[in-house]
Scaffold this active site. Sequence first.
Site, PDB file in Angstrom:
ATOM      1  N   SER A  68       1.141  -1.009  -0.054  1.00  0.00           N
ATOM      2  CA  SER A  68      -0.095   0.095   0.119  1.00  0.00           C
ATOM      3  C   SER A  68       0.881   1.096  -0.005  1.00  0.00           C
ATOM      4  CB  SER A  68      -1.144  -0.133   1.195  1.00  0.00           C
ATOM      5  OG  SER A  68      -2.350   0.851   0.952  1.00  0.00           O
ATOM      6  N   ASP A 109      -8.477  -5.433  -6.068  1.00  0.00           N
ATOM      7  CA  ASP A 109      -8.807  -3.851  -5.405  1.00  0.00           C
ATOM      8  C   ASP A 109      -8.830  -2.623  -6.288  1.00  0.00           C
ATOM      9  OD1 ASP A 109      -6.729  -2.386  -3.996  1.00  0.00           O
ATOM     10  OD2 ASP A 109      -5.231  -2.700  -4.152  1.00  0.00           O
ATOM     11  N   HIS A 131      -7.058  -5.477  -2.324  1.00  0.00           N
ATOM     12  CA  HIS A 131      -5.859  -5.200  -1.142  1.00  0.00           C
ATOM     13  C   HIS A 131      -5.058  -5.689  -0.148  1.00  0.00           C
ATOM     14  CE1 HIS A 131      -4.604  -1.506  -1.058  1.00  0.00           C
ATOM     15  NE2 HIS A 131      -4.015  -0.905   0.746  1.00  0.00           N
TER      16      HIS A 131
END
Length: 724
Positions: free
Chosen positions: A582, A668, A700
């Site tokens: 991320s 995602d 994600h």
Amino acid sequence: MNLLTTMLTATALAASATIETPAMAQDADFIGKQQPTLSSDRMTPEALWAMGRVGGFKVSPDGKQAVYAVTYYSVKQNKSHSVLYSINLKTRAVKQLTTSKKSEMGATYINGGKEIVYLSSESGSSQLWKMNTDGTNRQQISNAPSDVADFLFSPDGKKVILIMEVDQNHSIQKNDADLPLATGMVINDLMYKHWDTYVTSAPHPFVADFDGSRVGAAKDLLEGEPYECPMMPFGGIEQLAWSPDSKTIAYTCRKKVGKAYAISTDSDIFLYDLATGSTKNLCKPADYVAPTVEEDRSLKDQAVNHPKEDCNMGYDQNPQFSPDGRYIAWSSMERDGYESDRARLCVLDLQTGKKTYVTEKFESGVNEFCWANDNQTLYFTGVWHGKTNIYQTNLRGEHKALTNDVADYSLLGLSPDGKSLYCKRQSMSAADEVFVLPLKKNATALQVTNENQYFYDHLAFGKVAERWVKTVDGKEELCWVIYPPHFDPTKKYPTLLFCEGGPQSPVSQFWSFRWNMQIMAANDYIVIAPNRRGLPGFGMEWLEEISGDYSGLCMKDYLSAIDDICKEPYVDRDHLGAVGASFGGYSVYWLAGNHDKRFKAFIAHDGIYNTQQQYVETEEMWFPNWDMGSAPWKRAADGQIQKVFTTSPHLYVDKWDTPILCIHGQKDFRIEYTHAESAFNTARMRGIDAQLLLFPDENHWVLKPQNGILWQRTFFRWLDKYLK
């Protein structure tokens, strides 16, 4: 066995060595507790996925027993299964209650503790079931028209809240009735996608009568409204609460759709009166008028016409009534559009209308909380200096710590007699287990469950050490250093820099079943995990120095951390790697063009490669609006675009010189997989060794067991290729 594991074992009460199972036969595909034969004392992906994951935990009204869930995974079947257990809180004897191949979860006691209600899809859809406390006499008690996602019984036991999905077609319109097989979507507004799904429905709270045996017809509290409650994608039943007299329901809701929803974190607490059907907003005055959604309007000053105590504009969620019903408390963020603002504990006196923020002296955010029986004290958890401990505060805002462990605690609730707190506890060396904390001076939390003791007894865990590093501007940065098991300081070890995501989530004593520090250490890597600029637990200035400056001090903090650990003789400074997901993936992509040849391998998972691309691709627009400062097509007063766009990782690819593994899930919607494809394609076009791992069915995160194993194997094969 390391010191922390030894401590956990020593503090554990005498747990039953075996689990009593029901007399009924288990289904052939039943996935339950696993104790695999381990080939060595090193953690492996297979061992990690064999561990049980402790879920919800509810204590019986008499305080003598509890029911809880554990989720297990089968790599062979590539799926998970949740099992219910009961535990005698005096003897610690454990009894398995369920044997169906269908998952059971959300268990709680009803009818004075004589029965247990839980969720099961045994009948084909997710409905409420009940059973005796010994697991016998299982009966379906609800027959709702759609799946029940969660539930909450009223204090008097006569009503129940059911969470169910309803159609929501604000952003994605329904297709023509004569085209039932059409897969196209006609989209008219933002928030047509969220996290990993296209938004065609929304969760609503329904209320139904309960006669002790059957759940009646349910009424939608938000009937005709297109909003969601609980809030997606992570909200649960904690976002609703019953008043002690069972006459009102407090619920969390952001009453916005489309673009208004996408750019705002302004949720409120609403009070619903069951007798009249009326609803009152507890966070804003009756004369409040929401601002219109304008293209250039700033979200940071919308509350200018109302004092702060009367009109809160940020996240308000998770209400809880005091035992006497006079007060209601909730988690409150002050600023709209800032989803990582400090969460404060707000207490509203329902008699006087006065609001008090009772954690103002705690310089970090509040996670979970609960009331004490005296109606004057609240307990909460919060992170400080890389550890999440339990605190208490009173209505005057006087707070103190009740634990001071190198661990992360999360609250489960108060014991029925009010003398203890039940909580979960995890660390970088132990997964979640349930603990009980007596509410007396100098008390120590005592372990209740021992779900994964088999693994702690048979695996060697590396030492976790605290290390403070001097930053480029003369401040101190807390880093966790995780050493390999059987560490030999006379040897040299390849070393990994762990880059945290968020971008404002703490590097605390977390246990992850993928980004697991102990499995990295078990592969003979030293790991350094810095609490860089932008992380909570070090005051608001440290937290907010990342906003609008992704490439600034937070990146220098990473380099300070890796340079500092390289001073140690046991660190092989010629074999350093950087890994992260991320915002950690963004960090890796940025470091790839700015590391001055420090690193020999990179791994970026679900990272931002191009910040301009990210701005127009993500779904929750408050993220880039706050973190990046504005849209990339807007210019500041000096004619410049925001720094975060002019220092995007993709603008430094001419300096890339190091092999990189790019990983991404194609479901995602927070950070689209095109970032990983772009980074991988760029590296290969420039002649840099690169690998791309795509997951078509993951978001994600990586949630499926076989994908998780593939992730771990690919991760370490890549690192070993270049760092060993």
